[in-house]
Design a protein around this motif. Structure first.
Motif, mmCIF file in Angstrom:
data_model
loop_
_atom_site.group_PDB
_atom_site.id
_atom_site.type_symbol
_atom_site.label_atom_id
_atom_site.label_comp_id
_atom_site.label_asym_id
_atom_site.label_seq_id
_atom_site.Cartn_x
_atom_site.Cartn_y
_atom_site.Cartn_z
ATOM 1 N N VAL A 46 0.907 -1.202 0.080
ATOM 2 C CA VAL A 46 -0.040 0.019 0.028
ATOM 3 C C VAL A 46 0.962 1.353 -0.075
ATOM 4 C CG1 VAL A 46 -1.776 1.217 1.346
ATOM 5 C CG2 VAL A 46 -2.082 -0.999 1.065
ATOM 6 N N VAL A 47 2.016 1.333 0.819
ATOM 7 C CA VAL A 47 2.910 2.292 0.925
ATOM 8 C C VAL A 47 3.427 2.704 -0.422
ATOM 9 C CG1 VAL A 47 5.100 3.365 2.095
ATOM 10 C CG2 VAL A 47 3.146 2.159 3.405
ATOM 11 N N ASP A 48 3.961 1.516 -1.179
ATOM 12 C CA ASP A 48 4.859 1.956 -2.491
ATOM 13 C C ASP A 48 3.747 2.147 -3.524
ATOM 14 O OD1 ASP A 48 7.053 1.029 -1.104
ATOM 15 O OD2 ASP A 48 7.141 -0.759 -1.944
ATOM 16 N N TYR A 49 2.619 1.696 -3.217
ATOM 17 C CA TYR A 49 1.467 2.003 -4.310
ATOM 18 C C TYR A 49 1.130 3.352 -4.247
ATOM 19 C CZ TYR A 49 -3.231 2.468 -6.624
ATOM 20 O OH TYR A 49 -4.187 2.809 -7.273
ATOM 21 N N ASN A 50 0.932 4.182 -3.045
ATOM 22 C CA ASN A 50 0.608 5.498 -2.923
ATOM 23 C C ASN A 50 1.698 6.473 -3.208
ATOM 24 O OD1 ASN A 50 -1.823 4.894 -1.939
ATOM 25 N ND2 ASN A 50 -1.297 4.856 0.260
ATOM 26 N N LYS A 51 2.944 5.917 -3.305
ATOM 27 C CA LYS A 51 4.023 6.609 -3.507
ATOM 28 C C LYS A 51 4.483 6.744 -5.004
ATOM 29 C CE LYS A 51 9.279 6.871 -3.023
ATOM 30 N NZ LYS A 51 10.163 6.242 -2.333
#
Length: 568
Positions: free
Chosen positions: A414-419
């Motif tokens: 989720v963190v990498d996707y939002n970034k």
């Protein structure tokens, strides 16, 4: 409209409503995913090194013939967090700008590398050809028509850029004599009549060469050329993002879309691939209807999956990581990309074929993990259930600091996707504020000015890479100044008639008009003779003007009336 076309448009409309109601992109990142507001982004780009690529048709043919059929592979999802992805290392040394750029390149130099000589030649040749084909020699304006030059085209673009920065309710107001609208620099760059002549005849194809069934014929040539420039300019870095954009257009058009969740709601939809590290738009694809031909099977990968493969076809087998939202993702697409050494991460739509099924009830903070065929499905309950699909990540929770300073745990996917999935959203936001697009009945002109906005944005991303911190508005203003420095303003600058009360006082004397090519004292139309409520006569031409107001006036009686009467 034929019955078949009506059914296709109705099917497109139903599919789009289902997509927006079922899973809006913003809800994937926030309402379904986290307490913070996050945005998946809309990106458009596509890049590669042409020397290292085989032809696109050969590459696609090879992939389609060698890749196994994903439908034949059984999907048996195993619960547990033991999934370990097999991700090959990405060669970052091969990434970077393929064109020679330096700190000495001006803003205009960078823009002209995107909108190069070939692009401008298409605009000039097709516009002049269209004017010849449609011009009516019996009209007075047509007698004065001359072919558009390269300098005029760039000044025309500069005027459109100024219109986007200094907005007025309609384009004619930029040449208005009313002090409330007066904008003198526009008239000095280009006369009103010449601007609208160029705008009317602006064209990008030869109508005599029309290809039956090609809905994008009007814009295809210039669109492909500009996107080829984008693709060849940058060898992309590891992370790429794919998303859609909606270009506002409310006119009649077969492939016009209605998306209630968008601000524009009505318009032309494009799909784009963007380099996540630089924000550079690599390639943009125009949606022209679901019955358009795509090299990849929409039946196997979904229509969104076929779009991803079309945009990413030049970047397969290189180890890229692709981030996209739930409109595009599916287990079949993830597995196909994995077999071609390309990796996928994104949100997953509820009920997607072959996807794992989460428990019906989950507590906040609970995570369920499933894996099959090298594909990871994560279900994380925040405010709602966030469904993630990835061939990049193993299951791992990381600490994230919220805006209020509190620490929460989120899945690494989720963190990498939002970034990394915000590419085209960020670009659309910046292009929207000072866009060159204006309301028009011709859809292909709207797409042309979208191309100009993309060229400006991409050249800005390069400029920002070279010079660090920079503002898009300042960058645009510098391009306008450099165009005017290179091609100049009108040699004879005529001030518009003054309508304030200053003309009623001071010292005013008649003088001759400025000289023209054929006359020592040029003739101009008297400002008052055409006003029936003032002089009651027909408009006449005069060789005289006021030396202070620079307004053309007959000596008798207009000069006296103009400087003594208030209501004119």
């Amino acid at each position: 409209m034929e019955d078949g076309e009506s059914q296709d448009m109705f099917a497109d409309f139903v599919d789009q409503l289902e997509y927006n109601i079922d899973c809006d992109r913003a809800e994937d990142c926030t309402a379904e995913g986290s307490e913070e507001e996050t945005d998946s982004g809309e990106d458009e780009d596509m890049s590669s090194d042409d020397e290292d690529l085989v032809s696109p048709d050969d590459a696609i043919a090879e992939i389609l013939t060698t890749a196994p059929t994903t439908q034949a592979v059984p999907w048996i999802w195993t619960p547990g967090s033991h999934h370990t992805p097999e991700v090959q290392d990405f060669d970052n040394l091969a990434s970077g700008w393929a064109h020679l750029i330096s700190n000495s390149d001006s803003e205009l130099d960078l823009f002209l590398k995107m909108f190069d000589d070939d692009c401008r030649e298409i605009c000039l040749s097709e516009t002049n050809k269209y004017a010849d084909q449609t011009g009516n020699c019996r009209t007075k304006r047509w007698v004065k028509w001359t072919d558009v030059t390269d300098g005029e085209l760039l000044k025309f673009i500069a005027v459109r850029m100024l219109m986007g920065i200094n907005k007025k309710p309609e384009m004619k107001k930029f040449w208005s004599e009313d002090p409330l609208f007066h904008f003198p620099i526009i008239g000095q760059i280009m006369p009103q009549d010449r601007f609208f002549e160029i705008h009317k005849n602006l064209h990008f194809c030869d109508n005599t060469e029309y290809v039956a069934g090609n809905r994008l014929f009007k814009i295809q040539k210039i669109w492909d050329k500009v996107n080829a420039n984008f693709k060849s300019f940058l060898i992309p870095h590891k992370n790429l993002s794919v998303d859609e954009s909606l270009i506002l257009f409310k006119g009649r058009l077969y492939f016009r879309q209605f998306i209630p969740s968008k601000r524009s709601r009505f318009g032309i939809k494009t799909y784009s691939i963007v380099d996540a590290e630089t924000g550079f738009i690599l390639f943009s694809y125009i949606y022209s209807g679901k019955n358009e031909d795509l090299p990849f099977s929409a039946k196997d990968y979904g229509y969104g999956g076929a779009i991803v493969l079309e945009l990413a076809k030049h970047y397969l087998n290189k180890g890229h990581h692709i981030y996209c939202d739930n409109f595009f993702t599916s287990p079949n697409l993830a597995q196909f990309l994995l077999q071609n050494k390309t990796y996928l991460c994104g949100t997953l739509r509820k009920g997607r074929k072959n996807a794992a099924v989460p428990p019906q009830r989950m507590q906040r903070g609970q995570v369920e993990v499933f894996s099959s065929n090298g594909v990871l499905n994560e279900f994380w309950k925040d405010k709602k259930v966030v469904r993630m699909i990835s061939t990049v990540h193993e299951h791992n929770m990381v600490d994230v600091e919220k805006r209020d300073g509190t620490i929460v745990q989120k899945p690494k996917s989720v963190v990498d996707y939002n970034k990394n999935a915000r590419g085209i959203d960020q670009g659309d936001m910046q292009m929207h504020f000072n866009s060159t697009k204006r309301k028009t009945r011709k859809w292909y002109k709207k797409l042309f000015f979208q191309l100009i906005d993309m060229c400006l944005y991409n050249s800005f991303r390069v400029f920002k890479y070279l010079h660090g911190n920079a503002k898009f508005l300042d960058f645009q203003l510098q391009i306008i100044r450099q165009i005017l420095d290179k091609f100049g303003l009108k040699k004879t600058i005529v001030q518009v008639p003054s309508r304030d009360l200053q003309r009623l006082g001071g010292r005013h004397f008649p003088e001759y008009n400025s000289s023209t090519k054929g006359k020592t004292h040029g003739s101009r139309k008297c400002h008052l003779c055409g006003m029936k409520d003032v002089t009651g006569g027909k408009r006449k031409e005069t060789r005289f003007q006021c030396d202070t107001c620079l307004v053309p006036l007959c000596i008798i009686p207009c000069f006296k009336l103009y400087h003594t009467r208030k209501n004119l």
